[in-house]
Design an enzyme around this catalytic site. Structure first.
Site, short mmCIF file in Angstrom:
data_model
loop_
_atom_site.label_atom_id
_atom_site.label_comp_id
_atom_site.label_asym_id
_atom_site.label_seq_id
_atom_site.Cartn_x
_atom_site.Cartn_y
_atom_site.Cartn_z
NE ARG A 116 6.07 7.41 5.74
CZ ARG A 116 7.02 6.63 5.93
NH1 ARG A 116 6.74 5.07 6.06
NH2 ARG A 116 8.28 6.75 6.15
CE LYS A 138 -9.58 23.98 6.27
NZ LYS A 138 -9.71 25.48 6.14
CD GLU A 180 -17.39 28.19 12.80
OE1 GLU A 180 -17.55 28.46 11.50
OE2 GLU A 180 -16.53 28.23 13.42
CE LYS A 211 -16.30 22.38 6.78
NZ LYS A 211 -15.60 22.58 7.93
CD GLU A 221 -8.87 26.96 3.07
OE1 GLU A 221 -9.27 26.10 4.02
OE2 GLU A 221 -7.99 27.82 3.66
NE ARG A 225 -12.17 23.33 3.70
CZ ARG A 225 -11.97 21.83 4.37
NH1 ARG A 225 -11.86 20.93 3.42
NH2 ARG A 225 -12.34 21.48 5.53
CG ASN A 229 -10.59 30.06 6.23
OD1 ASN A 229 -10.50 29.36 7.27
ND2 ASN A 229 -10.24 29.70 5.15
CG HIS A 232 -12.71 31.27 10.79
ND1 HIS A 232 -14.18 31.58 10.52
CD2 HIS A 232 -13.01 30.30 11.66
CE1 HIS A 232 -14.67 30.63 11.04
NE2 HIS A 232 -14.00 29.74 11.82
CG HIS A 236 -8.36 31.70 13.58
ND1 HIS A 236 -8.18 30.92 12.55
CD2 HIS A 236 -9.46 31.06 14.24
CE1 HIS A 236 -8.79 29.57 12.28
NE2 HIS A 236 -9.57 29.57 13.44
CG HIS A 251 -14.00 28.90 17.17
ND1 HIS A 251 -12.54 29.21 16.70
CD2 HIS A 251 -14.69 28.65 15.99
CE1 HIS A 251 -12.76 29.29 15.22
NE2 HIS A 251 -13.98 28.72 14.88
N1 GLY Z 1 -13.54 25.30 9.18
C1 GLY Z 1 -13.08 25.82 7.93
C2 GLY Z 1 -13.04 24.51 6.84
O1 GLY Z 1 -13.24 23.34 7.34
O2 GLY Z 1 -12.67 24.84 5.96
#
Ligand code: GLY
Length: 345
Positions: A116, A138, A180, A211, A221, A225, A229, A232, A236, A251
């Protein structure tokens, strides 16, 4: 020892020579054990430097996964959890993720779920992970061809971004991370575009600052946030599509195309500048017309979607402002046609 950024009270970010920060940081904490997680590429190219700088003994327990995005799956997690079991890691132990985005995301996920949750730190070795993946908590893995769909938010205890590791990167990987940085430039700091060919510690700090500002405002998010993206949603889908071919894209290559297509599809005022910037750093990729149905199918799974509508996140006119735009299939088709007909893009 002052951190460059304090993302939250429990997560410091250090940029620069990790020999000056990591040993003292670790000594000030009293972890029962340490497990190092890395991949086969980093074991060869980064681990010797890490041992030298971190002052950790070379016999520190380590789990080594095979390098590559295709390893970011539940089977690899099981191998890492098994290493944790074999080394009898308790909840007072620390996991050190030394590597790029795959090691950081997957290692963070394994640590966040083992018993956990246990502490982990990120030691990113690629430009992409220093400026983006390792920062912000993330963690997760890919599933059934969908990127990052299984995961949790869990901040690392610290991030150590040392540009020394960038020297170990093949040129294509170095370029991948630039996408990025370009994204951060268009989100909040256009001056970053002048740093792209010289990502030293000062430039890294500027990019990470964008960031950190976004994550601090919206760590889970719920809104702002989503801006991270940018590029993305379509990016993606393109990355997943090419992952199933003989010529996978990095990527960054996919995200650069994503930023161009999303800007064009949204009618963004700065589309020409985004297009010119991406074209300066990334080659044009032939996107077969036959890819469109699969791209649309992949876009249906994007995490930002709501009530069945495909949504893209783009920068607004002001720095650090978010525009959410719905993408319909006709617009995607038009954007793809535009991209195909503009080989300089
Ligand atoms: N890579 C996008 C984020 O961390 O929100």
């Amino acid at each position: 020892m002052n951190a460059d950024f304090r993302l939250d009270p429990d997560c410091d970010i250090f940029v620069g020579d990790l020999a000056a920060t990591f040993p003292a940081w670790l000594a000030a904490r009293h972890y029962s054990q340490v497990l190092l997680l890395t991949d086969t590429h980093c074991a060869r190219h980064c681990l010797p430097v890490f041992f030298e700088k971190s002052k950790l003994p070379a016999h520190t327990p380590a789990a080594v996964i095979v390098a590559g995005e295709s390893e970011k799956n539940i089977s690899t997690c099981m191998a890492v959890w098994d290493a944790m079991r074999q080394h009898k890691l308790d909840r007072k132990a620390l996991v050190i993720n030394l590597g790029g985005g795959v090691v950081g995301d997957l290692g963070g996920f394994c640590a966040a779920t083992w018993k956990r949750g246990m502490d982990f730190v990120q030691v990113p070795t690629t430009l992409l992970s220093m400026t983006d993946a390792a920062v912000g908590g993330k963690t997760g893995i890919d599933f059934e061809g969908l990127k990052n769909v299984v995961g949790v938010f869990q901040q690392p205890r610290a991030v150590f971004a040392d540009p020394v590791f960038l020297k170990t990167l093949p040129a294509r990987e170095q370029r991948s991370g630039m996408a990025e940085v370009i994204k951060h430039a268009f989100i909040g700091d256009l001056a970053l575009l002048d740093d792209l060919d010289n990502m030293d510690a000062a430039a890294l700090r500027r990019s990470i600052a964008v960031k950190v500002r976004v994550v601090q405002e919206d760590p889970l998010e719920r809104g702002l946030r989503m801006l991270l993206n940018y590029g993305h949603s379509i990016g993606h889908a393109i990355e997943s599509y090419f992952l199933d071919t003989d010529a996978p894209l990095t990527h960054g290559e996919a995200i650069a195309i994503g930023m161009v297509l999303e800007s064009w599809a949204a009618g963004a005022a700065n589309t020409a500048m985004v297009q010119a910037t991406c074209a300066r750093h990334f080659a044009h990729v032939p996107l077969p017309a036959a890819a469109e149905p699969r791209l649309w199918e992949l876009l249906q799974q994007d995490k930002k979607n709501e009530a069945g509508a495909v949504r893209m996140a783009l920068p607004g006119e002001q720095p650090f402002s978010l525009r959410l735009i719905e993408l319909d299939r006709e617009r995607l088709q038009a954007a793809l046609t535009h991209y195909r007909s503009a080989p300089q893009a």
